[in-house]
Design an enzyme around this catalytic site. Structure first.
Site, PDB file in Angstrom:
ATOM      1  N   GLY A  14       4.551  17.003  -0.045  1.00 48.01           N
ATOM      2  CA  GLY A  14       4.986  15.683   0.404  1.00 48.01           C
ATOM      3  C   GLY A  14       6.266  15.237  -0.271  1.00 48.01           C
ATOM      4  O   GLY A  14       6.394  15.302  -1.490  1.00 48.01           O
ATOM      5  N   GLY A  16       7.673  12.087   0.120  1.00 47.68           N
ATOM      6  CA  GLY A  16       7.811  10.627   0.134  1.00 47.68           C
ATOM      7  C   GLY A  16       8.152  10.129  -1.265  1.00 47.68           C
ATOM      8  O   GLY A  16       8.621  10.893  -2.105  1.00 47.68           O
ATOM      9  N   PHE A  17       7.905   8.863  -1.523  1.00 50.82           N
ATOM     10  CA  PHE A  17       8.251   8.302  -2.828  1.00 50.82           C
ATOM     11  C   PHE A  17       7.551   9.040  -3.961  1.00 50.82           C
ATOM     12  O   PHE A  17       8.173   9.377  -4.972  1.00 50.82           O
ATOM     13  CB  PHE A  17       7.886   6.816  -2.891  1.00 50.82           C
ATOM     14  CG  PHE A  17       8.838   5.943  -2.123  1.00 50.82           C
ATOM     15  CD1 PHE A  17      10.196   5.914  -2.444  1.00 50.82           C
ATOM     16  CD2 PHE A  17       8.394   5.141  -1.091  1.00 50.82           C
ATOM     17  CE1 PHE A  17      11.078   5.114  -1.742  1.00 50.82           C
ATOM     18  CE2 PHE A  17       9.268   4.330  -0.381  1.00 50.82           C
ATOM     19  CZ  PHE A  17      10.620   4.312  -0.705  1.00 50.82           C
ATOM     20  N   GLU A 178       6.428  -8.408   9.558  1.00 46.56           N
ATOM     21  CA  GLU A 178       7.860  -8.114   9.679  1.00 46.56           C
ATOM     22  C   GLU A 178       8.239  -7.842  11.134  1.00 46.56           C
ATOM     23  O   GLU A 178       9.244  -8.348  11.628  1.00 46.56           O
ATOM     24  CB  GLU A 178       8.219  -6.918   8.782  1.00 46.56           C
ATOM     25  CG  GLU A 178       8.308  -7.316   7.307  1.00 46.56           C
ATOM     26  CD  GLU A 178       8.120  -6.160   6.326  1.00 46.56           C
ATOM     27  OE1 GLU A 178       8.397  -6.361   5.136  1.00 46.56           O
ATOM     28  OE2 GLU A 178       7.685  -5.067   6.738  1.00 46.56           O
ATOM     29  N   ASP A 316      -0.104   7.049  -2.017  1.00 52.58           N
ATOM     30  CA  ASP A 316      -1.054   6.353  -1.141  1.00 52.58           C
ATOM     31  C   ASP A 316      -2.385   7.078  -0.994  1.00 52.58           C
ATOM     32  O   ASP A 316      -3.421   6.443  -0.806  1.00 52.58           O
ATOM     33  CB  ASP A 316      -0.462   6.197   0.276  1.00 52.58           C
ATOM     34  CG  ASP A 316       0.643   5.160   0.336  1.00 52.58           C
ATOM     35  OD1 ASP A 316       1.054   4.668  -0.735  1.00 52.58           O
ATOM     36  OD2 ASP A 316       1.100   4.853   1.444  1.00 52.58           O
ATOM     37  N   ALA A 327       4.936   1.294  -2.151  1.00 48.95           N
ATOM     38  CA  ALA A 327       5.985   2.210  -2.588  1.00 48.95           C
ATOM     39  C   ALA A 327       6.034   2.280  -4.113  1.00 48.95           C
ATOM     40  O   ALA A 327       6.171   3.370  -4.684  1.00 48.95           O
ATOM     41  CB  ALA A 327       7.334   1.755  -2.026  1.00 48.95           C
TER      42      ALA A 327
END
Lengths: 439, 439
Positions: A14, A16-17, A178, A316, A327
């Site tokens: 992964g 991601g962050f 949002e 996550d 995040a």
């Protein structure tokens, strides 16, 4: 790297962050790091909705993973989907986009696969109600949003027109809120004076949420402020409702009293829940680790799995002390896991301190000039919240070359209501023609 | 607009350069203009290859048609595909994206539908060799280009790696030449130091062209200069060759001597020819107009069809004096058709002067710092050509809000070799899994 005398091999699943911060933490270690991801880019997920709504381009929120990690000569990035883990042989099995198999041996494994959209057992909803987790989702939503107004303009009758001008959002978390604010802004400002038959400002935005609050995670005070701001923008809140059916022409919801209501809407967007991707279950099977209801993997205080000190789960998909899927949690847990491997390589024998999350606060943007921010005892909303939101996001885009571009795009959007990235491709057809997306 | 007492109704099919300039020419006329296009955006086609190669975003080369025409209150834009023309009843039949039918009555019809990619009777090649006409094409090519390097990095053996690192371009016109230059730049500069296993600079770019020259339209002098520049960039030119087969793993070509050669390449891009879309044949059937071999419609000197003074054909799909398919021809013929309608509305009875194309020159970009430009007697190449190219394109992007954005993106790209828009979505699978695109 792979053909040389092998140093300690760290595989990170992964990019991601969590995965990115783990790789960065290993920069100065004599280890061979492999980051495997089924996408070639690192995505700045908190701004994905701005790509969907036409403020930012794909390149402003997503950069090639190997470009972000270019100055880390010990990191190798591979475009492939991890499909299984052999914890005995210490191997990750992965599949290339053309179906070819890869085997990645590891000495240390860092799992940072994130979560995907969940439809709570109703995957058939996905055809009509895309989620908001990937760049593809954002482009799909961009297409649906702007095409809905085009379809309304040529609608056969008033009823069809009303349906195309009704947007239903499922989920009252930050992403749903949002998106709701963005759609009202597009309808009321961006499209101003562009249509001849319809009045885009008449577009209805319905927000459905199962609990009694939007942005419940921000606490009752900010939740109330957010609800008030959304209502003043013209968003219709339907709290305490559960969605029981979604189709091409609308959705059905049930309230607490058990009353069922049908809402006609040609655009339905889903941000209601998350679930672990299949690799999490494969890892649990391989290691005996336990998963929570959403599939998150339970970890020990040092993020390792019981009986597997060489496997760490971060971000996550990690289940630890009910930490939220933010995040910041992903960045901190990824960096912690990377540092733990570094310390082990350096031969530090002292047992590492347990992972602790430093809550730096969270923020959600509602519309131009309105955001809510929670930082410890500080609860901000309105214009002040918005300025803090802006500052946080400019700061966090650091390392992204596109920071300047994003700031310029925001300046233009905030000053003029113009959105630059409204072009959409015709691929995909209209919702009901689309094949299921979750294969 | 459609429900009022009707002024003279002008229907424009197509929102490319020709359609847009026709609509603009009618701005101050008391007519009701309807622009119908199957895409909601106007595309700045000459820079499409820069979107494909990751320099510009979609929004920098495509803007909503209705936004571009926002200050033209007498213009209505409709998202629908024109499917047929009833020249007796003066009706355009169109299909909305969801299949719904629209009927658009007209007093004047301006046809500006452009041309699409042609595979010379081999539409089955399209699955393996996308064309370069639409935004969707550009995003598809972007995905294939950057994914090819990713696939090479994880290739099973040296032969597969070589195939992923070989890019075949069919067609030596401006688009093929521009793409060839872009791929060499990406391989040699953009991806520099990002890969661990492959050396991206080793990527081979093969350019196949049926005639004896690349950029033949620029004349022998500039054609020779362009060929020399391409060769110095490492592009392998195969002139005088015809492509006889294209598959997922390469293509077969035949040279003038009849010798057949197979080239292994996992990425094949097609820019070799154009053909008229189906609506052109429908128009010819409805009016008795004649089509040339590629399907272009023969027009009279005032761009009308014989026996149909109310129908004008403009842009790429117009066949008149062998005018080339250039943006400038489209703009000038579209504006001419719009002015002709305006003059008729104003009651001018004088027969209009025939359409004449004022050749302002043409330009093709080869790589950073190298372009060829032909303006009347002036033939420029190299750095000087490049400066003129830059100036022309900055000037022509006028009216596009994104001009500043494009200039900034160019500045960054030219100065640093960085390309901001490299993110691609995973949709589409690898080439051989894709369904045919031309339905």
């Amino acid at each position: 790297m792979r053909d040389h005398v092998t140093p300690r091999r760290v595989v990170i699943i992964g990019g991601g962050f969590a995965g990115l911060f783990a790789a960065r933490a290993l920069r100065r270690s004599p280890v061979a790091v492999t980051v495997v991801d089924r996408r070639a880019h690192h995505l700045f997920q908190p701004l994905l909705y701005q790509c969907a709504s036409g403020i930012l381009s794909e390149g402003q929120i997503a950069q090639p993973l190997r470009k972000v990690l270019r100055r880390h000569p010990n990191v190798d990035c591979l475009l492939a989907e991890a499909t299984d883990v052999d914890a005995e042989a210490r191997l990750v099995h992965a599949r290339r986009p053309d179906g070819g198999a890869l085997e990645l041996p590891y000495d240390d494994l860092i799992v940072a696969v994130g979560m995907r959209q969940s439809y709570f057992g109703h995957d058939e909803f996905a055809v009509h109600a895309p989620g908001m987790k990937t760049l593809n989702d954002a482009l799909d939503i961009r297409r649906r949003l702007y095409r809905a107004f085009e379809m309304a303009e040529t609608a056969a009758d008033a009823e069809e027109r009303r349906q195309w001008l009704t947007f239903a959002l499922v989920g009252g978390g930050p992403t749903g809120v949002e998106l709701a604010g963005q759609i009202r802004e597009i309808a009321g400002h961006t499209l101003d004076r562009e249509f001849r038959t319809i009045d885009s400002a008449q577009a209805r935005v319905l927000l459905f949420e199962g609990s009694d609050d939007v942005l419940g995670a921000f606490g009752p005070h900010l939740a109330r402020r957010a609800a008030r701001t959304l209502r003043s923008l013209g968003v219709e809140l339907h709290l305490g409702t559960l969605v029981t059916d979604v189709g091409a022409h609308g959705l059905t919801v049930r309230d607490r009293a058990g009353t069922t209501t049908r809402f006609a809407a040609r655009t339905v967007l889903w941000t209601a829940g998350v679930e672990a991707p299949p690799i999490a279950a494969a890892l649990a099977r391989a290691t005996g680790a336990t998963q929570d209801r959403a599939g998150r993997i339970a970890v020990q205080p040092d993020l390792t799995l019981p009986g597997h000190p060489e496997i760490r789960v971060t971000g996550d998909v990690m289940s630890l002390n009910r930490l939220p899927g933010l995040a910041e949690v992903a960045m901190q847990s990824g960096a912690y896991a990377g540092r733990a491997v570094r310390h082990a390589v350096e031969g530090r024998t002292k047992k590492p301190k347990p992972f602790t999350y430093r809550d730096l606060g969270s923020a959600a943007y509602i519309c131009r000039g309105r955001a809510v921010v929670k930082m410890g005892p500080l609860h901000l909303s309105g214009v002040l919240g918005w300025f803090v939101w802006l500052f946080i996001h400019i700061a966090f885009l650091t390392g992204f070359r596109s920071r300047l571009g994003a700031v310029l795009s925001w300046a233009v959007t905030f000053a003029t209501s113009a959105r630059r990235e409204r072009a959409f491709t015709s691929s995909g057809g209209v919702p009901r023609d689309r094949p299921p997306r979750r294969t």
